[in-house]
Design an enzyme around this catalytic site. Sequence first.
Site, mmCIF file in Angstrom:
data_model
loop_
_atom_site.group_PDB
_atom_site.id
_atom_site.type_symbol
_atom_site.label_atom_id
_atom_site.label_comp_id
_atom_site.label_asym_id
_atom_site.label_seq_id
_atom_site.Cartn_x
_atom_site.Cartn_y
_atom_site.Cartn_z
ATOM 1 N N LYS A 135 -12.711 15.149 11.134
ATOM 2 C CA LYS A 135 -13.036 13.684 11.677
ATOM 3 C C LYS A 135 -14.500 13.550 11.962
ATOM 4 O O LYS A 135 -15.169 14.462 12.773
ATOM 5 C CB LYS A 135 -12.142 13.830 13.047
ATOM 6 C CG LYS A 135 -12.266 12.526 13.966
ATOM 7 C CD LYS A 135 -11.041 12.370 15.007
ATOM 8 C CE LYS A 135 -11.265 10.946 15.683
ATOM 9 N NZ LYS A 135 -11.192 9.961 14.782
ATOM 10 N N GLY B 263 0.984 -1.165 -0.013
ATOM 11 C CA GLY B 263 -0.095 0.100 -0.139
ATOM 12 C C GLY B 263 0.938 1.033 0.062
ATOM 13 O O GLY B 263 0.511 2.446 0.830
ATOM 14 N N MET C 190 0.157 3.280 16.009
ATOM 15 C CA MET C 190 1.632 2.568 16.037
ATOM 16 C C MET C 190 2.613 3.876 16.825
ATOM 17 O O MET C 190 3.864 3.671 16.721
ATOM 18 C CB MET C 190 2.101 2.434 14.808
ATOM 19 C CG MET C 190 1.265 1.078 14.176
ATOM 20 S SD MET C 190 2.617 -0.264 14.300
ATOM 21 C CE MET C 190 1.548 -1.541 13.578
ATOM 22 N N HIS D 262 -9.142 17.202 17.677
ATOM 23 C CA HIS D 262 -8.725 16.684 16.304
ATOM 24 C C HIS D 262 -9.440 17.628 15.288
ATOM 25 O O HIS D 262 -10.298 18.525 15.574
ATOM 26 C CB HIS D 262 -9.607 15.482 16.003
ATOM 27 C CG HIS D 262 -8.695 14.148 16.545
ATOM 28 N ND1 HIS D 262 -8.955 13.848 17.858
ATOM 29 C CD2 HIS D 262 -7.518 13.415 16.196
ATOM 30 C CE1 HIS D 262 -8.044 12.816 18.331
ATOM 31 N NE2 HIS D 262 -7.247 12.671 17.195
ATOM 32 N N ARG E 159 -1.692 7.175 1.857
ATOM 33 C CA ARG E 159 -1.147 8.393 2.889
ATOM 34 C C ARG E 159 -0.174 7.706 3.834
ATOM 35 O O ARG E 159 1.068 8.338 4.081
ATOM 36 C CB ARG E 159 -2.292 9.029 3.697
ATOM 37 C CG ARG E 159 -3.028 9.875 2.743
ATOM 38 C CD ARG E 159 -4.470 10.250 3.286
ATOM 39 N NE ARG E 159 -5.328 9.113 3.488
ATOM 40 C CZ ARG E 159 -6.533 9.252 3.799
ATOM 41 N NH1 ARG E 159 -7.320 10.344 3.504
ATOM 42 N NH2 ARG E 159 -7.356 8.216 3.470
ATOM 43 N N THR F 225 -3.298 -1.498 9.451
ATOM 44 C CA THR F 225 -4.553 -1.573 8.895
ATOM 45 C C THR F 225 -5.799 -1.579 10.131
ATOM 46 O O THR F 225 -5.489 -2.508 10.933
ATOM 47 C CB THR F 225 -4.992 -2.582 7.780
ATOM 48 O OG1 THR F 225 -3.716 -2.393 7.013
ATOM 49 C CG2 THR F 225 -6.030 -2.629 7.080
HETATM 50 P P1 NAD Z 1 -5.006 5.204 2.207
HETATM 51 O O1 NAD Z 1 -6.425 5.020 1.474
HETATM 52 O O2 NAD Z 1 -4.555 6.625 1.849
HETATM 53 O O3 NAD Z 1 -4.045 4.102 1.806
HETATM 54 C C1 NAD Z 1 -4.204 2.551 1.378
HETATM 55 C C2 NAD Z 1 -3.377 2.368 0.245
HETATM 56 O O4 NAD Z 1 -3.638 0.833 0.318
HETATM 57 C C3 NAD Z 1 -3.817 2.946 -0.937
HETATM 58 O O5 NAD Z 1 -2.901 3.300 -1.965
HETATM 59 C C4 NAD Z 1 -4.497 1.629 -1.614
HETATM 60 O O6 NAD Z 1 -4.475 1.543 -2.993
HETATM 61 C C5 NAD Z 1 -3.761 0.378 -1.082
HETATM 62 N N1 NAD Z 1 -4.312 -0.941 -1.066
HETATM 63 C C6 NAD Z 1 -5.639 -1.086 -0.810
HETATM 64 N N2 NAD Z 1 -5.619 -2.453 -0.945
HETATM 65 C C7 NAD Z 1 -4.344 -2.961 -1.125
HETATM 66 C C8 NAD Z 1 -4.260 -4.220 -1.340
HETATM 67 N N3 NAD Z 1 -4.787 -5.502 -1.394
HETATM 68 N N4 NAD Z 1 -2.610 -4.498 -1.926
HETATM 69 C C9 NAD Z 1 -1.899 -3.391 -1.893
HETATM 70 N N5 NAD Z 1 -2.431 -1.945 -1.765
HETATM 71 C C10 NAD Z 1 -3.683 -2.022 -1.212
HETATM 72 O O7 NAD Z 1 -5.273 4.975 3.725
HETATM 73 P P2 NAD Z 1 -4.438 5.199 4.912
HETATM 74 O O8 NAD Z 1 -4.823 6.509 5.372
HETATM 75 O O9 NAD Z 1 -2.714 5.233 4.396
HETATM 76 O O10 NAD Z 1 -4.547 4.494 5.946
HETATM 77 C C11 NAD Z 1 -4.408 3.011 5.580
HETATM 78 C C12 NAD Z 1 -4.874 2.103 6.838
HETATM 79 O O11 NAD Z 1 -4.045 2.362 8.094
HETATM 80 C C13 NAD Z 1 -6.489 2.449 7.343
HETATM 81 O O12 NAD Z 1 -6.778 1.168 7.819
HETATM 82 C C14 NAD Z 1 -6.118 3.398 8.690
HETATM 83 O O13 NAD Z 1 -7.272 3.441 9.593
HETATM 84 C C15 NAD Z 1 -5.061 2.857 8.955
HETATM 85 N N6 NAD Z 1 -3.992 3.564 10.192
HETATM 86 C C16 NAD Z 1 -3.549 3.077 11.097
HETATM 87 C C17 NAD Z 1 -2.687 3.781 11.890
HETATM 88 C C18 NAD Z 1 -2.092 3.223 13.131
HETATM 89 O O14 NAD Z 1 -1.150 3.842 13.852
HETATM 90 N N7 NAD Z 1 -2.069 1.814 13.148
HETATM 91 C C19 NAD Z 1 -2.333 5.229 11.574
HETATM 92 C C20 NAD Z 1 -3.142 5.623 10.295
HETATM 93 C C21 NAD Z 1 -3.818 4.815 9.469
#
Ligand code: NAD
Length: 270
Positions: A161, A10, A127, A157, A14, A101
């Site tokens: 949000k 991914g 994280m 926030h 972002r 995720t």
């Molecule tokens: P985003 O939509 O900007 O990015 C997700 C990326 O994953 C996209 O580029 C998408 O095309 C890609 N993707 C989707 N399915 C895929 C697959 N099967 N194989 C490869 N790539 C794939 O979202 P984001 O803001 O980056 O957030 C992603 C996830 O991380 C969300 O679930 C969010 O809630 C989580 N998140 C967790 C934390 C943490 O600290 N744990 C922090 C921020 C975001």
Amino acid sequence: MSALNVGVIGCAGRMGRALLTAINEAQDSHLSGGTDVAKSGWLGRDIGEILGCNPLGLIIGDDPETLFATSDAVVDFTAPQAVADHAQLAAKSGKAWILGTTGTDAGQDAAIVKAATQTAVVRAANMSVGVNLLVGLVRSAAAALNDEFDAEILEFHHKHKVDAPSGTALALGGAIATARDQEHKQVSAFGRHGNTGKRRLGEIGYAVMRGGNVVGDHTVVFATEDERIELTHRAGSRGIFARGALRAAHWAHNKPPGLYGMDDVLGLKG
Ligand code: NAD
């Protein structure tokens, strides 16, 4: 010591971009590659384009199996529906899988637990090293202070949000309740308005602010007669989640199979 080879699933998202930047900046880490899906529009392009630097010779593909094979650890911030496939690949490869995720369902959770019987999996809804440390500090404070100390949680926030209080605020409240041997739901006070009556003993109060582009501020207050303790964390960018995930990748490399959290990574357990 050689650098850890870290792959990013991914990588065009972002968080994926924040990860690429964090790996690129870390002396002890080497980017082994990145994958995404066709609809991202990034397949076949060099990762250097995402980073705004010269080509790195790493072409964005859609084959996570190869990425696991060529990495020491793989970081995954994608989408819930991708998690079960990645869980199988992580298990098959035996490589550390750092899963950020969120929003997974029971079936996806079961796939994660199964993968963790065969490889090291670090999973956390937040994280950030700082937030996880705050949760640990709040847990210790709540255990040490008796219920003459009123616990209140304030979070702030950005205006986009849609949910409140934040998941992190609820995790902080949960940590206080657990440390005090309370049922979190029963002692939570969400928002006060009008004639609320006096504060209940042992209550955990929540206050929420929304505005601007604030990434996320959390303050826990323990207040009693004549003294007040305030523990605050302020997030400045997504980089904090990425750097935490990278720290988890280093920690998990060569660890025995198991499902770990940031508590384990930061040594905050027990
Ligand atoms: P985003 O939509 O900007 O990015 C997700 C990326 O994953 C996209 O580029 C998408 O095309 C890609 N993707 C989707 N399915 C895929 C697959 N099967 N194989 C490869 N790539 C794939 O979202 P984001 O803001 O980056 O957030 C992603 C996830 O991380 C969300 O679930 C969010 O809630 C989580 N998140 C967790 C934390 C943490 O600290 N744990 C922090 C921020 C975001």
